[in-house]
Design a protein around this motif. Structure first.
Motif, mmCIF file in Angstrom:
data_model
loop_
_atom_site.group_PDB
_atom_site.id
_atom_site.type_symbol
_atom_site.label_atom_id
_atom_site.label_comp_id
_atom_site.label_asym_id
_atom_site.label_seq_id
_atom_site.Cartn_x
_atom_site.Cartn_y
_atom_site.Cartn_z
ATOM 1 N N LEU A 99 13.135 3.464 -2.882
ATOM 2 C CA LEU A 99 14.416 4.079 -2.543
ATOM 3 C C LEU A 99 14.423 4.642 -1.126
ATOM 4 C CD1 LEU A 99 15.239 5.851 -5.926
ATOM 5 C CD2 LEU A 99 16.216 3.736 -5.019
ATOM 6 N N TRP A 100 13.328 5.310 -0.734
ATOM 7 C CA TRP A 100 13.252 5.844 0.624
ATOM 8 C C TRP A 100 13.245 4.712 1.655
ATOM 9 C CZ3 TRP A 100 14.434 10.238 2.626
ATOM 10 C CH2 TRP A 100 14.332 11.419 1.873
ATOM 11 N N LEU A 101 12.548 3.626 1.350
ATOM 12 C CA LEU A 101 12.482 2.492 2.269
ATOM 13 C C LEU A 101 13.871 1.931 2.546
ATOM 14 C CD1 LEU A 101 10.800 0.314 3.808
ATOM 15 C CD2 LEU A 101 10.776 -0.984 1.668
ATOM 16 N N PHE A 102 14.635 1.681 1.487
ATOM 17 C CA PHE A 102 15.967 1.100 1.679
ATOM 18 C C PHE A 102 16.943 2.113 2.266
ATOM 19 C CE2 PHE A 102 14.265 -2.228 -0.951
ATOM 20 C CZ PHE A 102 14.977 -3.357 -0.552
ATOM 21 N N ASN B 27 0.823 -1.212 0.000
ATOM 22 C CA ASN B 27 0.000 0.000 0.000
ATOM 23 C C ASN B 27 0.858 1.264 0.000
ATOM 24 O OD1 ASN B 27 -3.105 -0.623 0.424
ATOM 25 N ND2 ASN B 27 -1.967 -2.162 1.590
ATOM 26 N N GLY B 28 2.030 1.207 0.610
ATOM 27 C CA GLY B 28 2.928 2.358 0.567
ATOM 28 C C GLY B 28 3.379 2.685 -0.837
ATOM 29 N N VAL C 247 9.408 -6.822 -6.188
ATOM 30 C CA VAL C 247 8.198 -7.261 -5.479
ATOM 31 C C VAL C 247 7.306 -6.070 -5.148
ATOM 32 C CG1 VAL C 247 7.332 -8.331 -3.364
ATOM 33 C CG2 VAL C 247 9.318 -9.297 -4.523
ATOM 34 N N ILE C 248 7.891 -5.000 -4.626
ATOM 35 C CA ILE C 248 7.104 -3.812 -4.280
ATOM 36 C C ILE C 248 6.492 -3.196 -5.532
ATOM 37 C CG2 ILE C 248 7.232 -1.480 -3.314
ATOM 38 C CD1 ILE C 248 9.401 -2.452 -1.436
ATOM 39 N N ILE D 48 20.061 3.402 7.176
ATOM 40 C CA ILE D 48 20.460 4.261 8.290
ATOM 41 C C ILE D 48 20.173 3.581 9.637
ATOM 42 C CG2 ILE D 48 19.968 6.421 9.495
ATOM 43 C CD1 ILE D 48 19.504 7.717 6.800
ATOM 44 N N ALA D 49 18.990 2.993 9.748
ATOM 45 C CA ALA D 49 18.612 2.315 10.995
ATOM 46 C C ALA D 49 19.542 1.140 11.287
ATOM 47 C CB ALA D 49 17.163 1.845 10.907
#
Length: 200
Positions: free
Chosen positions: A97-100, A84-85, A144-145, A105-106
């Protein structure tokens, strides 16, 4: 607590079912009958592959069952979240790109907090294979996304589990492992599930 070949099929096979259940109640995502049958065939094939060799009597501890189902729940949750994102923005590539980037960083901060004394040395030693593995992860899960932004999240989640089939085929050709009739049956069941999903 339990054997891997007992826990793994439960966690992997339950995830698409939980994704379908949560997707229906949270996002009103429905599937045709052929799609549901396809998912069930794929899950059955995964279970057949994992049970294709003689193992000890199936005696799963309740704690092992709990954690296997909890793993499936987490898998279903991040699948629905990412699916859904990817549909919220103008393009799924921005979300990918933002997800990875944020995950990177985390993970770096957690590694620094836990291994700060050796982190710099390890990065210098292993940055090449780590970079290659990161790129492969970005591409594989990015696909996949992207697929979930164009098709049913539940169907994509089920098709993703067919990676078990490809892993088994590679193990036969690369690792020279044996291929028996039950594994052949499992392959045919998974292929039947893929066909059923395509027909839907």
């Amino acid at each position: 607590m339990a054997d891997f070949n007992q826990v793994y099929p439960i966690s992997r096979g339950s995830a698409p079912l939980m994704t379908a259940f949560l997707g229906f109640f949270l996002f009103h995502e429905t599937l045709p009958i052929t799609g549901l049958l396809g998912i069930l065939f794929i899950i059955l094939g995964i279970i057949l592959i994992s049970r294709s060799r003689k193992i000890a009597e199936f005696n799963l501890h309740k704690d092992a069952l709990f954690f296997a189902l909890l793993t499936a729940l987490f898998t279903a949750s991040y699948t629905l979240s990412d699916g859904n994102g990817s549909r919220v923005g103008e393009t799924p590539f921005a979300y990918i790109l933002w997800l990875f980037f944020l995950n990177g960083i985390a993970m770096y901060l957690l590694a620094w907090l836990r291994y700060r004394q050796h982190l710099k040395t390890k990065i210098k030693s292993y940055w090449k294979p780590a970079f290659f593995g990161g790129v492969m992860q970005l591409v594989s899960y990015g696909i996949v996304i992207w697929a979930m932004s164009h098709a049913s999240i539940v169907l994509v989640a089920a098709l993703r589990e067919t990676s078990v089939l490809f892993a088994m085929i590679l193990s036969v050709y690369l690792l020279k492992e044996q291929f028996n009739r039950k594994q052949l049956l499992a392959c045919l069941v998974i292929l039947a599930g893929i066909v059923a999903i395509k027909m839907g």
